[in-house]
Design an enzyme around this catalytic site. Sequence first.
Site, mmCIF file in Angstrom:
data_model
loop_
_atom_site.group_PDB
_atom_site.id
_atom_site.type_symbol
_atom_site.label_atom_id
_atom_site.label_comp_id
_atom_site.label_asym_id
_atom_site.label_seq_id
_atom_site.Cartn_x
_atom_site.Cartn_y
_atom_site.Cartn_z
ATOM 1 N N GLY A 46 -16.814 24.950 2.749
ATOM 2 C CA GLY A 46 -16.506 23.648 3.312
ATOM 3 C C GLY A 46 -17.569 23.190 4.288
ATOM 4 O O GLY A 46 -18.632 23.814 4.415
ATOM 5 N N SER A 47 -17.268 22.101 4.992
ATOM 6 C CA SER A 47 -18.236 21.522 5.916
ATOM 7 C C SER A 47 -18.559 22.453 7.076
ATOM 8 O O SER A 47 -19.678 22.462 7.582
ATOM 9 C CB SER A 47 -17.692 20.198 6.472
ATOM 10 O OG SER A 47 -17.442 19.288 5.441
ATOM 11 N N LYS A 79 -11.024 31.935 6.561
ATOM 12 C CA LYS A 79 -11.963 30.835 6.737
ATOM 13 C C LYS A 79 -12.890 31.174 7.900
ATOM 14 O O LYS A 79 -12.496 31.119 9.061
ATOM 15 C CB LYS A 79 -11.210 29.532 7.011
ATOM 16 C CG LYS A 79 -12.109 28.305 7.145
ATOM 17 C CD LYS A 79 -11.245 27.070 7.345
ATOM 18 C CE LYS A 79 -12.077 25.817 7.448
ATOM 19 N NZ LYS A 79 -11.215 24.614 7.631
ATOM 20 N N ASP A 132 -6.883 15.847 5.629
ATOM 21 C CA ASP A 132 -8.094 15.566 4.861
ATOM 22 C C ASP A 132 -7.707 15.695 3.394
ATOM 23 O O ASP A 132 -7.967 16.706 2.751
ATOM 24 C CB ASP A 132 -9.195 16.558 5.248
ATOM 25 C CG ASP A 132 -10.508 16.261 4.542
ATOM 26 O OD1 ASP A 132 -10.680 15.109 4.095
ATOM 27 O OD2 ASP A 132 -11.342 17.165 4.410
#
Length: 328
Positions: free
Chosen positions: A29-30, A49, A150
């Site tokens: 991801g970002s 994560k 999101d």
Amino acid sequence: MENQWLQVSYADLLQATDGFSSANLIGVGSFGSVYKGILECFETVVAVKVLNLLQQGAFKSLAAEWEALRNIRHRNLVKILTVCSSINFNGNDFKALVFEYMPNGSLEKWLHPNVDEQPQLRNLNLTQRLNIAIDVASASSSSFENTNHDLKPGNVLLDDDMVAHVGDFGLARFLSEAAESCSQNQTSTFGIKGSIGYIPPEYGMGGKASKYGDVYSYGILLLKMITGKRPTNDMFKDNQSLHHFAKSAFPEQVMEIIDPRLLQENAEAFLDSENHNNLKNKMRDCLVALVRVGVSCSAESPGERMEMREIAMEMHAVRDLYLEVGIQ
């Protein structure tokens, strides 16, 4: 940390993911990477994560996501198990969020299987797509609707029973704060970096994140589920978009823009049934209703979009209509 959260160290997560092996990498991801892991001490499969702390805003994103999820319980949200803030074996800061593992991966991978996967083995029928759309609407219309999600297929994760769980709240919350402190161009660039195709137009003009932004993202997600087309498809240029593509086909040409896999799946049922014309008409009515909701949700003006609770009710009604058909 309250006692209710798992206590895990950097060493625990390193062991669980086999040294954060690329073989266990399940997403990027970002602000970091996500790994599958097995916490042997708890006999639990998890998704870890790991934040890329060199990326500006990564820590703020972690804090926002932790704060958004730690006090929330909902069957359609990814369950957060704990957070790890530590030092790795090189003496550098290490921060990670640990989530319940979703064995069926993301909605994105089901809608667009990799070339090395057999698409027919990863296809979602219309009932499954309806259920997923309802799950996402339920998560977004619950009592914590002031929390910005999101919403995009990559952040909709599926469990063993194909129940959808929405995840990744950090980016949307950070975008909301960034909009207040950045210039218009900076905000637009940051937004595009996050979820291109799903960011509502008002965010690109410096608008503050709101529940109507979630509605827009939901509308694009729904249209993608029905048409099988990404909002970033090369066909959408020169002021064209997935929204305009669907709106121009509504209602007469809706069947021409539907994901072919949905139609192929029911072809035999139509042929074998004595009432195949009735079945086709019922299915068409359901698909037209879904496109109508998607187009309404993705309207350019926030004031023209539906409310999330209204969307959830509409989606339940469409599913009830479809299940009466008796195909699935």
